[in-house]
Design an enzyme around this catalytic site. Sequence first.
Site, short mmCIF file in Angstrom:
data_model
loop_
_atom_site.label_atom_id
_atom_site.label_comp_id
_atom_site.label_asym_id
_atom_site.label_seq_id
_atom_site.Cartn_x
_atom_site.Cartn_y
_atom_site.Cartn_z
N GLY A 112 0.83 -1.20 0.00
CA GLY A 112 0.00 0.00 0.00
C GLY A 112 0.86 1.24 0.00
O GLY A 112 2.06 1.17 -0.23
N ASN A 113 0.25 2.40 0.24
CA ASN A 113 1.03 3.64 0.33
C ASN A 113 0.42 4.56 1.37
O ASN A 113 -0.60 4.25 1.98
CB ASN A 113 1.12 4.30 -1.05
N ARG A 114 1.05 5.71 1.57
CA ARG A 114 0.69 6.58 2.70
C ARG A 114 -0.41 7.57 2.39
O ARG A 114 -0.71 8.44 3.20
CB ARG A 114 1.93 7.34 3.17
#
Length: 423
Positions: A221-223
């Site tokens: 995933g990412n932030r």
Amino acid sequence: MSATETAVVDGAAPRKRVIVGVSGGIAAYKACALVRYFAEAGHDVRVIPTNSALEFIGAATFEALSGNPVHTGVFENVHEVPHVRLGQEADLVVVAPATADLLARAAHGRADDLLTATLLTARCPVLFAPAMHTEMWEHPATSDNVATLRGRGVIVMEPASGRLTGEDTGPGRLPEADEIYGLGSMLLERADALPRDLTGSKVVVSAGGTREPLDPVRFLGNRSSGKQGYAVARLAVQRGAKVTLIAGPATGLTDPAGVEIVRVSTAEEMRIAVRKHSDDADVVIMAAAVADFRPASVAESKIKKGAGEPDMIPLVRNADILAETVERRDEGALPATRVIVGFAAETGDEHGDVLTHARAKLKRKGCELLVVNAVGEGKAFEVDSNMGWILSREGSEKALPLGSKNLMASRILDAVSALLYAG
Ligand code: CTP
């Protein structure tokens, strides 16, 4: 946007005079949180309830939360002429909840209590957050009153949908206090009025990150917090658009009231949703941080750590949704779509600075507008403020100074609207 995150927006905002009007509905209790947010942000808050509002919440609560006296009538403290002065001096008036009766009195210019008198004398931005039963909201009398108020430049939020007082559900719920606060703060930041210039347009917005599963437990995933995309959706509704928000998972953000929300998880699900909903869209805004790659295969059961060194995870490329949307539009598959907006979160490197990379990305993606954020050192991700640039395909480059993500959203929509009306 969560309550704690918005209570103080990235440092002290300049102190402004904010009036919170409260009319008599069960949702009056939510006005307490709203008063608190404005007071904690350092503003001088005056609460003006109607007499009916005080049937739900006592004046003492509003006095304690705002630190200011609370009056309802025009015959109290007459020597101070409060029915004229409070409105004249205000920088923002927010009425939450605004009942059907209050909207009717405001639309007709009544001045039979301190709140309506204040609304008549105010020359600052005015924001109504309605709350009532669905039948009342949908009644032509209320629709006419809302249209009258909006025609005068007043902002009347779309109510949220959901459980109302009692057993019934439907549109008519008061939008959440953090949403009203965010919009009100944006009006304080934005010196000019917020136009209803997207009336009749359909806007599709993607927001948040995507999750690419590795096994039933883990994902890549990412932030991305989704805050900027949610803000764009929220502001587009306030400007009159019909909005579909395609949202990545678990943002924990308040759903913007009046927006159709489609929840997705992976990049492929987002791609399918964007394809489906952009068919008749005038504007597509890709604010989501879409994963460029996904694991080539997803394990059916949890991957065990085993004893040796971990295996490499082979990745495959995801479709570029933005580039694909531009391609479909250019091939004639999206006849209504006139403006496509991409986002770019960039850091500079040895090949060039943030803007150099952004200009190249705009060319590569082929969209009309590219919103550029510089990332790193707490900038852009998971915070409530943002700064950057809007680049257009025609070569214009406009700086977006530091401000809330709602303000940034309103500036992005200014640029969208300018293109829509450019002919
Ligand atoms: N985007 C998309 N589909 C993808 C990746 C990105 O639609 N698979 C969109 C994003 O929503 C955003 C824009 O493309 O509007 C820019 O995303 P970014 O990841 O910065 O672009 P990339 O082409 O992946 O460039 P980079 O090489 O910098 O990663």
